[in-house]
Design a protein around this motif. Structure first.
Motif, PDB file in Angstrom:
ATOM      1  N   LYS A  66       0.818  -1.211  -0.022  1.00 55.36           N
ATOM      2  CA  LYS A  66       0.021  -0.124  -0.080  1.00 55.36           C
ATOM      3  C   LYS A  66       0.994   1.088   0.089  1.00 55.36           C
ATOM      4  CE  LYS A  66      -2.987  -1.285   3.290  1.00 55.36           C
ATOM      5  NZ  LYS A  66      -4.196  -1.025   4.445  1.00 55.36           N
ATOM      6  N   ASN A  67       1.871   1.366  -0.577  1.00 49.36           N
ATOM      7  CA  ASN A  67       2.958   2.452  -0.771  1.00 49.36           C
ATOM      8  C   ASN A  67       3.187   3.036   0.461  1.00 49.36           C
ATOM      9  OD1 ASN A  67       4.212   4.234  -2.493  1.00 49.36           O
ATOM     10  ND2 ASN A  67       2.530   5.644  -2.608  1.00 49.36           N
ATOM     11  N   GLU A  68       3.244   2.214   1.629  1.00 48.74           N
ATOM     12  CA  GLU A  68       3.628   2.563   3.039  1.00 48.74           C
ATOM     13  C   GLU A  68       5.103   2.944   3.204  1.00 48.74           C
ATOM     14  OE1 GLU A  68       2.205  -0.375   5.863  1.00 48.74           O
ATOM     15  OE2 GLU A  68       0.161  -0.200   5.312  1.00 48.74           O
ATOM     16  N   THR A  70       6.331   5.287   1.879  1.00 42.92           N
ATOM     17  CA  THR A  70       6.624   6.808   1.781  1.00 42.92           C
ATOM     18  C   THR A  70       6.638   7.463   3.118  1.00 42.92           C
ATOM     19  OG1 THR A  70       4.074   6.748   1.300  1.00 42.92           O
ATOM     20  CG2 THR A  70       5.705   6.969  -0.681  1.00 42.92           C
ATOM     21  N   LYS A  71       6.219   6.629   4.122  1.00 45.41           N
ATOM     22  CA  LYS A  71       5.864   7.373   5.256  1.00 45.41           C
ATOM     23  C   LYS A  71       7.296   7.808   5.743  1.00 45.41           C
ATOM     24  CE  LYS A  71       4.185   5.891   9.872  1.00 45.41           C
ATOM     25  NZ  LYS A  71       3.756   4.732  10.794  1.00 45.41           N
ATOM     26  N   TRP A  72       8.287   7.164   5.320  1.00 41.92           N
ATOM     27  CA  TRP A  72       9.707   7.524   6.083  1.00 41.92           C
ATOM     28  C   TRP A  72      10.425   8.597   5.014  1.00 41.92           C
ATOM     29  CZ3 TRP A  72       8.143   2.494   6.395  1.00 41.92           C
ATOM     30  CH2 TRP A  72       7.668   2.138   7.597  1.00 41.92           C
ATOM     31  N   LEU A  73       9.830   8.901   4.017  1.00 41.68           N
ATOM     32  CA  LEU A  73      10.519   9.895   3.071  1.00 41.68           C
ATOM     33  C   LEU A  73      10.651  11.197   3.793  1.00 41.68           C
ATOM     34  CD1 LEU A  73       8.811   9.009  -0.322  1.00 41.68           C
ATOM     35  CD2 LEU A  73      10.947   8.721   0.157  1.00 41.68           C
ATOM     36  N   LYS A  74       9.931  11.538   4.663  1.00 42.60           N
ATOM     37  CA  LYS A  74      10.193  12.992   5.253  1.00 42.60           C
ATOM     38  C   LYS A  74      11.496  12.940   5.887  1.00 42.60           C
ATOM     39  CE  LYS A  74       8.064  11.648   9.686  1.00 42.60           C
ATOM     40  NZ  LYS A  74       9.143  11.181  10.365  1.00 42.60           N
ATOM     41  N   ARG A  77      15.120  14.601   4.966  1.00 42.71           N
ATOM     42  CA  ARG A  77      14.628  15.732   5.382  1.00 42.71           C
ATOM     43  C   ARG A  77      14.986  16.749   4.555  1.00 42.71           C
ATOM     44  NH1 ARG A  77      16.850  15.320  10.752  1.00 42.71           N
ATOM     45  NH2 ARG A  77      18.653  16.762   9.977  1.00 42.71           N
ATOM     46  N   TRP A  80      13.097  16.265   1.112  1.00 42.02           N
ATOM     47  CA  TRP A  80      11.710  16.082   1.490  1.00 42.02           C
ATOM     48  C   TRP A  80      11.156  17.755   1.606  1.00 42.02           C
ATOM     49  CZ3 TRP A  80       7.783  13.574   0.848  1.00 42.02           C
ATOM     50  CH2 TRP A  80       6.608  14.017   1.358  1.00 42.02           C
ATOM     51  N   ARG A  81      11.890  18.463   2.056  1.00 38.44           N
ATOM     52  CA  ARG A  81      11.607  19.980   2.270  1.00 38.44           C
ATOM     53  C   ARG A  81      11.794  20.698   0.816  1.00 38.44           C
ATOM     54  NH1 ARG A  81      14.503  24.621   5.262  1.00 38.44           N
ATOM     55  NH2 ARG A  81      12.597  26.081   5.809  1.00 38.44           N
ATOM     56  N   ARG A  85       8.398  16.727  -1.187  1.00 34.16           N
ATOM     57  CA  ARG A  85       6.819  16.794  -0.713  1.00 34.16           C
ATOM     58  C   ARG A  85       5.930  17.281  -1.547  1.00 34.16           C
ATOM     59  NH1 ARG A  85       7.901  21.773   3.520  1.00 34.16           N
ATOM     60  NH2 ARG A  85       7.938  23.492   2.098  1.00 34.16           N
ATOM     61  N   GLU A  86       6.662  17.960  -2.830  1.00 31.78           N
ATOM     62  CA  GLU A  86       5.971  18.262  -4.093  1.00 31.78           C
ATOM     63  C   GLU A  86       5.425  17.208  -4.926  1.00 31.78           C
ATOM     64  OE1 GLU A  86       5.667  21.904  -4.545  1.00 31.78           O
ATOM     65  OE2 GLU A  86       6.914  22.321  -2.812  1.00 31.78           O
TER      66      GLU A  86
ATOM     67  N   SER B  36       4.932  12.321   5.901  1.00 35.11           N
ATOM     68  CA  SER B  36       5.121  11.803   4.243  1.00 35.11           C
ATOM     69  C   SER B  36       4.293  10.633   4.362  1.00 35.11           C
ATOM     70  CB  SER B  36       6.298  11.733   3.878  1.00 35.11           C
ATOM     71  OG  SER B  36       7.058  10.761   4.460  1.00 35.11           O
ATOM     72  N   GLY B  37       3.636  10.120   3.159  1.00 39.86           N
ATOM     73  CA  GLY B  37       2.927   9.041   2.925  1.00 39.86           C
ATOM     74  C   GLY B  37       1.549   9.103   3.034  1.00 39.86           C
ATOM     75  N   SER B  38       0.828   7.894   3.051  1.00 37.14           N
ATOM     76  CA  SER B  38      -0.557   7.895   3.293  1.00 37.14           C
ATOM     77  C   SER B  38      -0.939   7.090   4.635  1.00 37.14           C
ATOM     78  CB  SER B  38      -0.988   7.198   1.955  1.00 37.14           C
ATOM     79  OG  SER B  38      -0.311   5.939   1.876  1.00 37.14           O
ATOM     80  N   LEU B  40      -1.994   8.267   7.552  1.00 39.20           N
ATOM     81  CA  LEU B  40      -1.148   8.859   8.629  1.00 39.20           C
ATOM     82  C   LEU B  40      -1.924   9.022   9.832  1.00 39.20           C
ATOM     83  CD1 LEU B  40       1.068  11.150   6.154  1.00 39.20           C
ATOM     84  CD2 LEU B  40       1.748   8.964   7.283  1.00 39.20           C
ATOM     85  N   GLY B 155       2.431  15.703   3.706  1.00 35.24           N
ATOM     86  CA  GLY B 155       3.006  16.264   2.142  1.00 35.24           C
ATOM     87  C   GLY B 155       3.165  17.595   2.115  1.00 35.24           C
ATOM     88  N   LYS B 156       2.848  18.377   1.133  1.00 34.46           N
ATOM     89  CA  LYS B 156       2.921  19.479   0.808  1.00 34.46           C
ATOM     90  C   LYS B 156       2.156  20.579   1.645  1.00 34.46           C
ATOM     91  CE  LYS B 156       2.906  22.429  -3.191  1.00 34.46           C
ATOM     92  NZ  LYS B 156       2.565  22.956  -4.607  1.00 34.46           N
ATOM     93  N   ASN B 179       7.199  24.560   8.219  1.00 38.40           N
ATOM     94  CA  ASN B 179       8.427  24.739   7.344  1.00 38.40           C
ATOM     95  C   ASN B 179       9.331  25.536   8.055  1.00 38.40           C
ATOM     96  OD1 ASN B 179       9.753  24.409   5.209  1.00 38.40           O
ATOM     97  ND2 ASN B 179       8.759  26.077   3.959  1.00 38.40           N
TER      98      ASN B 179
END
Lengths: 170, 270
Positions: A66-68, A70-74, A77, A80-81, A85-86, B36-38, B40, B155-156, B179
């Motif tokens: 389920k694309n989970e 992506t939760k740690w992509l932040k 840092r 992501w910033r 995040r875009e 990030s992610g879904s 959440l 996200g954004k 931010n």
């Protein structure tokens, strides 16, 4: 080492025709830690003044259900910033799975995405790695694009990244 | 005398003069502000304490916590619980963008004399008439309005939820509150009833007080447009508070109004 040199020479020979090439070599270090997870790694090119960004790749847990992943992509840092995040991830040609410890090479050229259309100027390659239950490290290699002569840039990580080299051929 | 002790003494002195709650800090603390992610979730703690962000005094009731989603719709809080030292609530971030969490309070404080004795009362506006005996003299009523906020982004970052409601003291972030990074200047504006709140002092305290000897607080003062800026020196959660006193209460019998704004923001490393 011999292997690396011959790879670089091949690159040189192959690229003499049309496009400038950029070969990035990244050492993902073997770490002796209690709990190891392969790092999330993002790499991008940004204008020397930190302006416009061109994404090159992001390695993360793309196969997680389920694309989970992506939760740690932040945790990557800075990436992501600045740009992560875009994006609506996964992105074709950008997202790929995490890599195991070892040396990994990826090649880009001026004739195709994402470097296609990169205007001449001063840039830096930025590589950021973040590891679950581990640390984070960010390396920068300045370069000029397009290269007028073969050039090599290098940065050495201390924790989450090993040596990163950028080889440019006109 | 350490700064800590001095502060405790000042706090104790202040608490003799003012309503006791003001000696402490009230705060909301989200488990994360940048996600990030879904699928959440974020959990939020609410407490009233001396130190930041430690649970050592009283829970801050969260049953009236309003969570506004990026689309402006209310998000339903889940798993609401009140403990000895803190309250906690969870919510799901079903869509990308910025969520605003706010806890508003409106109360009255009255002091009066009855048969030569000084009396005080606290309560809600509609209880005032009953609470104060007809033969009371020297009745002084103060309206206390407070707004405690924090922000969370999936996200954004988006800005629809950052608009003020136009009532009481509020903050309009010029720099997005999700931010914020060390070493970068962040700018915010304070508005009172939707209009610029100029010349207002803002207290800024970094979390983690327990592990240092000094409070490391700083003060900023808003200019005539209500604007103030800070360059955060260290990463972490920061608590900011501003208060304004005037005579513009909408409660008929209140001579004074105190409007307080409190926010918790997270500053990330570079």
């Amino acid at each position: 080492m011999r292997l690396l040199i011959s790879a670089a020479l091949t690159t040189l020979a192959a690229s003499s025709s049309l496009a400038s090439e950029a070969t990035i070599s990244i050492d993902v270090p073997q770490l002796d830690v209690a709990e190891y997870h392969k790092p999330y790694v993002a790499m991008w090119v940004e204008q020397a003044d930190g302006g416009k960004i061109t994404n090159l790749a992001v390695w993360y847990d793309v196969n997680h259900k389920k694309n989970e992943g992506t939760k740690w992509l932040k945790d990557v840092r800075q990436w992501w910033r600045r740009t992560g995040r875009e994006l609506a991830l996964p992105v074709d040609g950008l997202s790929s799975p995490t890599r195991a410890p070892g040396t990994h090479q990826i090649k880009f050229d001026s004739a195709s995405k994402p470097l296609e259309g990169l205007t001449p100027g001063k840039y830096q390659l930025v590589i950021e790695a973040a590891r679950e239950v581990g640390g984070r490290e960010l390396l920068k290699i300045p370069f000029e694009w397009p290269p007028k002569a073969p050039a090599t840039g290098e940065a050495k990580g201390e924790r989450e990244l090993g040596t990163v080299t950028l080889k440019l051929t006109p | 005398m350490t700064n800590h002790l001095k502060l405790a003494l000042i706090a104790a002195t202040v608490s003799l003069l003012a309503p006791p709650a003001q000696a402490h800090r009230a705060w909301l603390l989200p488990s994360a502000t940048v996600l990030s992610g879904s699928d959440l979730w974020v959990t939020v703690d609410g407490a009233i304490s001396n130190d930041l962000f430690y649970f050592e005094h009283n829970p801050l009731p969260l049953d009236k916590l309003a969570i506004e989603g990026p689309d402006g719709k209310a998000v339903t809080p889940e798993n609401l619980a009140k403990g000895r030292f803190r309250s906690t609530v969870d919510f799901k971030l079903a869509q990308p963008g910025t969520y605003k969490l706010s806890l508003t309070h409106q109360g009255l404080f009255a002091s009066y004399k009855l048969d030569g004795e000084n009396k005080r009362w606290r309560g809600k506006p509609d209880e005032l008439a009953k609470a104060i005996p007809a033969k009371a003299t020297d009745v002084k009523v103060t309206e206390n309005r407070s707004r405690i906020e924090t922000f969370v982004t999936s996200g954004k970052p988006s800005s629809d939820t950052l608009k003020p409601t136009g009532t009481g003291l509020e903050m309009i972030p010029v720099t997005h509150p999700n931010n914020l990074a060390v070493g970068e200047k962040a700018t915010f504006r304070l508005v009172l009833d939707g209009k610029p709140a100029g010349n207002v002092a803002v207290e800024i305290v970094p979390g983690g007080i327990r592990y240092r000897d000094t409070l490391n607080d700083s003060k900023a003062t808003t200019d005539e447009t209500g604007t103030f800026s800070i360059t955060f020196p260290e990463p972490g959660y920061y608590w900011m508070k501003a208060s304004v006193q005037d005579d513009k209460s909408t409660i008929k019998d209140a001579q004074q109004r105190r409007s307080t704004y409190i926010t918790t923001v997270e500053v990330l490393p570079q």
